[in-house]
Design a protein around this motif. Structure first.
Motif, PDB file in Angstrom:
ATOM      1  N   ALA A  76      96.304  10.562  76.202  1.00 24.35           N
ATOM      2  CA  ALA A  76      97.256   9.290  76.183  1.00 24.35           C
ATOM      3  C   ALA A  76      98.045   9.147  77.491  1.00 24.35           C
ATOM      4  N   ARG A  77      98.603  10.331  77.778  1.00 24.81           N
ATOM      5  CA  ARG A  77      99.216  10.319  79.052  1.00 24.81           C
ATOM      6  C   ARG A  77      98.625   9.807  80.159  1.00 24.81           C
ATOM      7  N   ALA A  78      97.265  10.189  80.177  1.00 23.63           N
ATOM      8  CA  ALA A  78      96.367   9.742  81.330  1.00 23.63           C
ATOM      9  C   ALA A  78      96.004   8.384  81.216  1.00 23.63           C
ATOM     10  N   GLY A  79      96.371   7.603  80.183  1.00 28.60           N
ATOM     11  CA  GLY A  79      96.016   6.168  80.297  1.00 28.60           C
ATOM     12  C   GLY A  79      95.311   5.663  78.955  1.00 28.60           C
ATOM     13  N   ASN A  80      94.755   6.706  78.268  1.00 27.73           N
ATOM     14  CA  ASN A  80      93.768   6.182  77.232  1.00 27.73           C
ATOM     15  C   ASN A  80      94.569   5.694  75.989  1.00 27.73           C
ATOM     16  N   ILE A  93      84.121   7.123  71.881  1.00 26.35           N
ATOM     17  CA  ILE A  93      84.585   8.110  72.315  1.00 26.35           C
ATOM     18  C   ILE A  93      85.396   9.125  71.330  1.00 26.35           C
ATOM     19  N   HIS A  94      84.916  10.065  70.740  1.00 23.82           N
ATOM     20  CA  HIS A  94      85.570  10.948  69.595  1.00 23.82           C
ATOM     21  C   HIS A  94      85.566  12.279  70.019  1.00 23.82           C
ATOM     22  N   TRP A  95      86.809  12.795  69.804  1.00 22.81           N
ATOM     23  CA  TRP A  95      87.115  14.228  70.195  1.00 22.81           C
ATOM     24  C   TRP A  95      87.292  15.056  68.776  1.00 22.81           C
ATOM     25  N   LEU A  96      86.463  16.141  68.590  1.00 20.34           N
ATOM     26  CA  LEU A  96      86.581  16.933  67.439  1.00 20.34           C
ATOM     27  C   LEU A  96      87.490  18.287  68.128  1.00 20.34           C
ATOM     28  N   ALA A 134      75.794  11.878  78.677  1.00 21.86           N
ATOM     29  CA  ALA A 134      76.895  12.503  78.097  1.00 21.86           C
ATOM     30  C   ALA A 134      77.672  13.159  79.321  1.00 21.86           C
ATOM     31  N   THR A 135      77.099  13.825  80.263  1.00 25.34           N
ATOM     32  CA  THR A 135      77.996  14.644  81.124  1.00 25.34           C
ATOM     33  C   THR A 135      78.800  13.738  81.947  1.00 25.34           C
ATOM     34  N   THR A 136      78.051  12.509  82.719  1.00 26.71           N
ATOM     35  CA  THR A 136      78.672  11.894  83.323  1.00 26.71           C
ATOM     36  C   THR A 136      79.943  10.956  82.495  1.00 26.71           C
ATOM     37  N   MET A 137      79.771  10.662  81.232  1.00 28.06           N
ATOM     38  CA  MET A 137      80.901  10.059  80.642  1.00 28.06           C
ATOM     39  C   MET A 137      82.115  11.159  80.274  1.00 28.06           C
ATOM     40  N   THR A 138      81.558  12.233  79.820  1.00 24.77           N
ATOM     41  CA  THR A 138      82.649  13.376  79.711  1.00 24.77           C
ATOM     42  C   THR A 138      83.423  13.612  81.190  1.00 24.77           C
ATOM     43  N   SER A 152      84.066  11.522  83.250  1.00 27.57           N
ATOM     44  CA  SER A 152      84.782  10.249  83.699  1.00 27.57           C
ATOM     45  C   SER A 152      86.156  10.383  82.672  1.00 27.57           C
ATOM     46  N   LEU A 153      85.824  11.028  81.406  1.00 24.71           N
ATOM     47  CA  LEU A 153      87.061  11.013  80.491  1.00 24.71           C
ATOM     48  C   LEU A 153      88.123  12.029  81.011  1.00 24.71           C
ATOM     49  N   ILE A 154      87.567  13.351  81.472  1.00 28.49           N
ATOM     50  CA  ILE A 154      88.456  14.354  81.856  1.00 28.49           C
ATOM     51  C   ILE A 154      88.728  14.119  83.371  1.00 28.49           C
TER      52      ILE A 154
END
Length: 421
Positions: A20-24, A76-79, A163-167, A169-171
């Motif tokens: 969230a702090r990163a803007g998500n 996008i879901h984070w377990l 999936a690697t590209t999207m990941t 991008s997220l991190i």
């Protein structure tokens, strides 16, 4: 990005706060029983430095929400579930598979064990870009926010390019100071995570074993450790002898890795490390017992440090608990100081008349027959020795982390007992 985080423990809250702090825009879903809890009543938030403030800040900004709803269309879901919640993870995956038929990214940060991510992937259609990626949970309690947002290394376990590209991008906001970004299969990443944990445990177990031998042979383990650390093949990392390691996740991961060896008919050093570590936790009590020639009647003992490590209020599997239990069994009055963990300690020993918790470290040493240093909080490293001498009934210090200068203490008039010194 819109992200949903699943979990109720420290890992989940840290991920939610940092994302969230990163803007998500982040939603965190936990059990209904937690949803209505006040934030300051959630131990995972209360015990970790800075986390509660960061969660409140992100909620006020509208970037973080608590929810129990599972019918949204987030992609996008984070377990970040507990190690024993694999069935819950499977149910979440199955629900998402039908709710988000394509371009579904699931980050698995759970410590489920080797092969767990592949099992979760079996419920999805990879050809439609429904993919589970594994990122090891390298969280260190006491430094969790910094560890997530400013990591030195990140491992991505995936063989799917989308999936690697999207990941990545997220991190991306967390890659600014990174030394290593490792790409491997999810099973290799899961194995590497446990292998690293096991290696650290073996190093701790070995230096403790050497320290106990040094005690018997009359040599100083600090000199031995210095000699070992100067050899570049060995180094000094995780070579600090002490009274055992604690922490729920660390112990669970070591035990789980040891079980993998056992299930395949192989003996593992880790099994010995686990059992020896439990013995090591009682070492300070044994040294005290021997000093007073097996007679602790009417004794009062101070303990500095109850948390399993500095920087956290967590007392899970802490060496202090084993020591306190042994002292109580002998009828010893125990006075404890800790900068953060006194609340958790009081809950653990509710209505125990022989335990006193002290808000001031020197208050804990008033009229005691020994001071046991268990957790090496920074404020303990350079105490007022004159004040200690005046307050203690017997000037005995048993140093469970070798943080004090033995020669200096003896000049002051203390009896000093360390680990391998």
């Amino acid at each position: 990005m819109n992200v949903k985080v699943y979990g109720a423990d420290l890992t989940a809250w840290v991920a939610a706060a940092c994302l969230a702090r990163a803007g998500n825009h982040v939603r965190i879903e936990g059990p209904d029983t937690q949803l209505h809890k006040a934030l300051h009543d959630i131990s995972a938030l209360r015990d970790e430095p800075g986390l509660l403030d960061q969660i409140e800040l992100q909620m006020q900004a509208g970037r973080l929400q608590r929810t129990s709803s599972s019918d949204d269309k987030i992609n996008i879901h984070w377990l970040a579930l507990e190690h024993n919640e694999f069935a819950t993870a499977e149910q979440i995956i199955q629900n998402l598979a039908s709710a988000v038929p394509e371009n579904l990214l699931i980050i698995n940060q759970c410590n489920f064990g080797v092969g767990a991510t592949d099992k979760l992937q079996c419920h999805l259609n990879e050809s439609a870009n429904q993919v589970v990626v594994y990122i090891p949970n390298n969280l260190q309690e006491g430094k969790a926010l910094q560890g997530f947002s400013q990591p030195k290394r990140i491992t991505i376990g995936s063989q799917n390019d989308w999936a690697t590209t999207m990941t990545r991008s997220l991190i991306r906001p967390f890659l600014q100071n990174i030394s290593h970004l490792l790409l491997m299969t999810s099973q290799e990443a899961e194995f590497a995570k446990l292998a690293i944990t096991g290696m650290l445990a073996i190093r701790i177990g070995y230096i403790n074993e050497l320290a106990n031998l040094a005690d018997q042979m009359g040599v100083d383990i600090d000199i031995i450790r210095e000699g070992m650390g100067t050899d570049p093949r060995v180094g000094s990392h995780y070579l600090d002898p002490g009274c055992g390691f604690g922490g729920q996740n660390f112990n669970q991961n070591i035990a789980r890795f040891s079980d993998i060896f056992e299930k395949r008919g192989q003996n593992s050093l880790l099994k010995t490390v686990i059992s020896e570590n439990e013995i090591q936790k009682e070492l300070l009590f044994k040294k005290l017992w021997q000093h007073y020639q097996c007679d602790l009647a009417d004794k009062t003992v101070a303990i500095w440090g109850a948390s399993f490590k500095p920087g956290t209020a967590n007392i899970d599997n802490a060496p202090s608990l084993k020591i306190i239990d042994a002292l109580l069994a002998q009828g010893v009055h125990v006075k404890v100081h800790d900068p953060e963990a006194l609340g958790n300690l009081q809950k653990h020993y509710a209505a125990e008349p022989l335990i006193s918790v002290c808000e001031d470290a020197y208050e804990a040493t008033q009229a005691v027959d020994a001071l046991l240093l268990v957790t090496e909080w920074p404020e303990y490293w350079s105490p007022d020795y004159e004040q200690l001498l005046q307050s203690m009934r017997q000037p005995l210090i048993i140093d469970g982390r070798n943080i004090f200068d033995k020669a200096a203490l003896e000049l002051y008039g203390f009896t000093y007992i360390g680990i391998g010194r």
